[in-house]
Write a protein that holds these residues in place. Structure first.
Motif, mmCIF file in Angstrom:
data_model
loop_
_atom_site.group_PDB
_atom_site.id
_atom_site.type_symbol
_atom_site.label_atom_id
_atom_site.label_comp_id
_atom_site.label_asym_id
_atom_site.label_seq_id
_atom_site.Cartn_x
_atom_site.Cartn_y
_atom_site.Cartn_z
ATOM 1 N N GLY A 1 15.865 -0.807 -3.671
ATOM 2 C CA GLY A 1 15.904 0.696 -3.812
ATOM 3 C C GLY A 1 14.862 1.317 -4.717
ATOM 4 N N GLN A 2 13.817 0.306 -4.864
ATOM 5 C CA GLN A 2 12.627 1.158 -5.593
ATOM 6 C C GLN A 2 11.405 1.014 -4.807
ATOM 7 O OE1 GLN A 2 12.638 1.573 -9.029
ATOM 8 N NE2 GLN A 2 14.733 0.816 -9.265
ATOM 9 N N THR A 3 10.495 1.994 -5.039
ATOM 10 C CA THR A 3 9.125 1.875 -4.235
ATOM 11 C C THR A 3 8.329 0.975 -4.766
ATOM 12 O OG1 THR A 3 9.443 4.288 -3.979
ATOM 13 C CG2 THR A 3 7.130 3.309 -3.808
ATOM 14 N N SER A 4 7.754 0.142 -4.010
ATOM 15 C CA SER A 4 6.890 -1.140 -4.560
ATOM 16 C C SER A 4 5.698 -1.202 -3.691
ATOM 17 C CB SER A 4 7.550 -2.390 -4.360
ATOM 18 O OG SER A 4 8.835 -2.434 -4.997
ATOM 19 N N LEU A 5 4.561 -1.704 -4.105
ATOM 20 C CA LEU A 5 3.238 -2.104 -3.337
ATOM 21 C C LEU A 5 3.343 -3.684 -3.348
ATOM 22 C CD1 LEU A 5 0.638 0.109 -5.263
ATOM 23 C CD2 LEU A 5 1.622 0.465 -3.234
ATOM 24 N N VAL A 6 3.046 -4.017 -1.979
ATOM 25 C CA VAL A 6 3.136 -5.328 -1.685
ATOM 26 C C VAL A 6 1.888 -5.432 -0.903
ATOM 27 C CG1 VAL A 6 5.486 -5.859 -1.656
ATOM 28 C CG2 VAL A 6 4.319 -5.005 0.335
ATOM 29 N N ASP A 7 1.085 -7.014 -1.173
ATOM 30 C CA ASP A 7 -0.167 -7.006 -0.213
ATOM 31 C C ASP A 7 0.226 -6.952 1.213
ATOM 32 O OD1 ASP A 7 -1.535 -7.525 -2.449
ATOM 33 O OD2 ASP A 7 -1.078 -9.714 -2.635
ATOM 34 N N ASN A 8 -0.855 -6.457 1.759
ATOM 35 C CA ASN A 8 -0.908 -6.339 3.457
ATOM 36 C C ASN A 8 -1.294 -7.756 4.054
ATOM 37 O OD1 ASN A 8 -0.927 -5.679 6.109
ATOM 38 N ND2 ASN A 8 -2.330 -3.850 5.811
ATOM 39 N N LYS B 1 -8.535 -0.800 12.474
ATOM 40 C CA LYS B 1 -8.924 -2.123 12.575
ATOM 41 C C LYS B 1 -8.583 -2.820 11.295
ATOM 42 C CE LYS B 1 -13.220 -1.205 14.930
ATOM 43 N NZ LYS B 1 -14.064 -0.302 14.297
ATOM 44 N N MET B 2 -8.926 -2.185 10.129
ATOM 45 C CA MET B 2 -8.692 -2.903 8.703
ATOM 46 C C MET B 2 -7.389 -2.935 8.164
ATOM 47 S SD MET B 2 -11.646 -1.176 6.661
ATOM 48 C CE MET B 2 -11.591 -1.791 5.132
ATOM 49 N N GLY B 3 -6.656 -1.599 8.468
ATOM 50 C CA GLY B 3 -5.578 -1.502 7.559
ATOM 51 C C GLY B 3 -5.882 -1.096 6.099
ATOM 52 N N PHE B 4 -4.706 -0.964 5.241
ATOM 53 C CA PHE B 4 -5.212 -0.703 3.588
ATOM 54 C C PHE B 4 -4.760 -2.173 3.110
ATOM 55 C CE2 PHE B 4 -5.335 3.720 4.882
ATOM 56 C CZ PHE B 4 -6.018 4.169 3.866
ATOM 57 N N PRO B 5 -5.205 -2.471 1.920
ATOM 58 C CA PRO B 5 -4.858 -3.524 1.383
ATOM 59 C C PRO B 5 -3.525 -3.768 0.850
ATOM 60 C CG PRO B 5 -6.876 -2.803 0.316
ATOM 61 C CD PRO B 5 -6.070 -1.576 1.256
ATOM 62 N N LYS B 6 -2.838 -2.800 0.509
ATOM 63 C CA LYS B 6 -1.421 -2.554 -0.068
ATOM 64 C C LYS B 6 -0.599 -2.033 1.247
ATOM 65 C CE LYS B 6 -2.346 -4.735 -3.684
ATOM 66 N NZ LYS B 6 -1.835 -5.803 -4.263
ATOM 67 N N LEU B 7 0.686 -2.239 1.120
ATOM 68 C CA LEU B 7 1.761 -1.506 1.696
ATOM 69 C C LEU B 7 2.771 -0.964 0.961
ATOM 70 C CD1 LEU B 7 2.980 -4.341 4.286
ATOM 71 C CD2 LEU B 7 1.113 -2.759 4.439
ATOM 72 N N VAL B 8 3.208 0.231 1.140
ATOM 73 C CA VAL B 8 4.091 1.007 0.263
ATOM 74 C C VAL B 8 5.468 0.882 0.852
ATOM 75 C CG1 VAL B 8 4.503 3.001 -0.964
ATOM 76 C CG2 VAL B 8 2.270 2.394 -0.208
ATOM 77 N N VAL B 9 6.439 0.077 0.188
ATOM 78 C CA VAL B 9 7.687 -0.255 0.720
ATOM 79 C C VAL B 9 8.843 -0.115 -0.265
ATOM 80 C CG1 VAL B 9 6.524 -2.113 2.052
ATOM 81 C CG2 VAL B 9 7.758 -2.534 -0.151
ATOM 82 N N GLU B 10 9.838 0.354 0.379
ATOM 83 C CA GLU B 10 11.047 -0.235 -0.627
ATOM 84 C C GLU B 10 11.825 -1.259 -0.551
ATOM 85 O OE1 GLU B 10 14.596 3.075 -0.619
ATOM 86 O OE2 GLU B 10 15.262 1.535 0.853
ATOM 87 N N GLN B 11 11.860 -1.607 -1.928
ATOM 88 C CA GLN B 11 12.648 -2.820 -2.126
ATOM 89 C C GLN B 11 13.556 -3.066 -3.168
ATOM 90 O OE1 GLN B 11 9.079 -5.480 -3.268
ATOM 91 N NE2 GLN B 11 9.411 -6.614 -1.377
#
Ligand code: S6P
Ligand code: ZN
Length: 192
Positions: A177-184, A165-175
């Motif tokens: 070529g780097q691993t980044s955290l972005v707001d969900n 239902k709620m998900g996680f506050p952050k998404l773990v993505v590649e931007q």
């Protein structure tokens, strides 16, 4: 009464050799969990890819027993979001969990019920303590399988519904070529 027993993790492959039960999670089992629905649907249309597997040792689900399992998350992304586990709170919320990185590279995203979140990198030998009350989801941020051991109270139980239902506050993505955290953008913060 359960007798003491041992099992074997092949450290060269990251797999648990003599598991009692295997759980397979494919793309279709993760519907609605990745942020980019369009990429999800087009990927699913070309095959129901295996995202991760959990190799479990069976112990009674009772107080005092320690459940343990090896998870292998395969490399891949849906859009820019790395392959990941469903993630869960424990049904018995005051139960902690210990993770040990065995092979590959990844990370663990955690959250408490107030929506506070923390991300920890994991590599071979990383020991992560997931405190009681914190939901947890692991991600594979590399291009090889990411394998880790989890040890937790056998009576903990898995609450997947809250995360669905709620998900996680952050998404773990590649931007770039780097691993980044972005707001969900779809994260639903608990209001009560
Ligand atoms: C169990 C522990 C792990 C996960 C596994 C798969 O408490 O955290 O064994 O079950 O990594 O993740 P999930 O979120 O699909 O159960
Ligand atoms: Zn857990």
């Amino acid at each position: 009464m359960l007798k003491p027993f041992s099992s074997l993790i092949d450290l060269s492959t990251g797999f648990l050799k003599d598991y009692d039960n295997k759980v397979e999670r494919r793309l279709s089992n993760l519907k609605g969990m990745f942020s980019d629905n369009e990429s999800f649907e087009s990927m699913l249309a070309s095959g129901d890819t295996l995202v991760y597997e959990v190799f479990e040792k069976k112990v009674p689900e009772e107080s005092g027993q320690l459940a343990h399992a090896v998870t292998v998350i395969y490399p891949g992304k849906v859009g820019i979001e790395y392959f990941m586990t469903k993630g869960h709170f424990h049904v018995k919320e005051p139960t902690a969990e210990l993770y040990l990185g065995i092979k590959g590279q990844g990370g663990i995203i955690t959250q408490d019920k107030e929506g506070n979140s923390q991300y920890l990198d994991m590599s071979v030998g990383s020991l992560v303590y997931v405190s009681p009350y914190w939901a947890h989801r692991t991600v594979n941020t590399s291009d090889e399988p990411f394998s880790f051991l989890a040890v937790y109270p056998a009576e903990a139980g898995h609450d997947y519904g809250t995360i669905e239902k709620m998900g996680f506050p952050k998404l773990v993505v590649e931007q770039d070529g780097q691993t980044s955290l972005v707001d969900n953008p779809k994260f639903i913060k608990k209001t009560s």
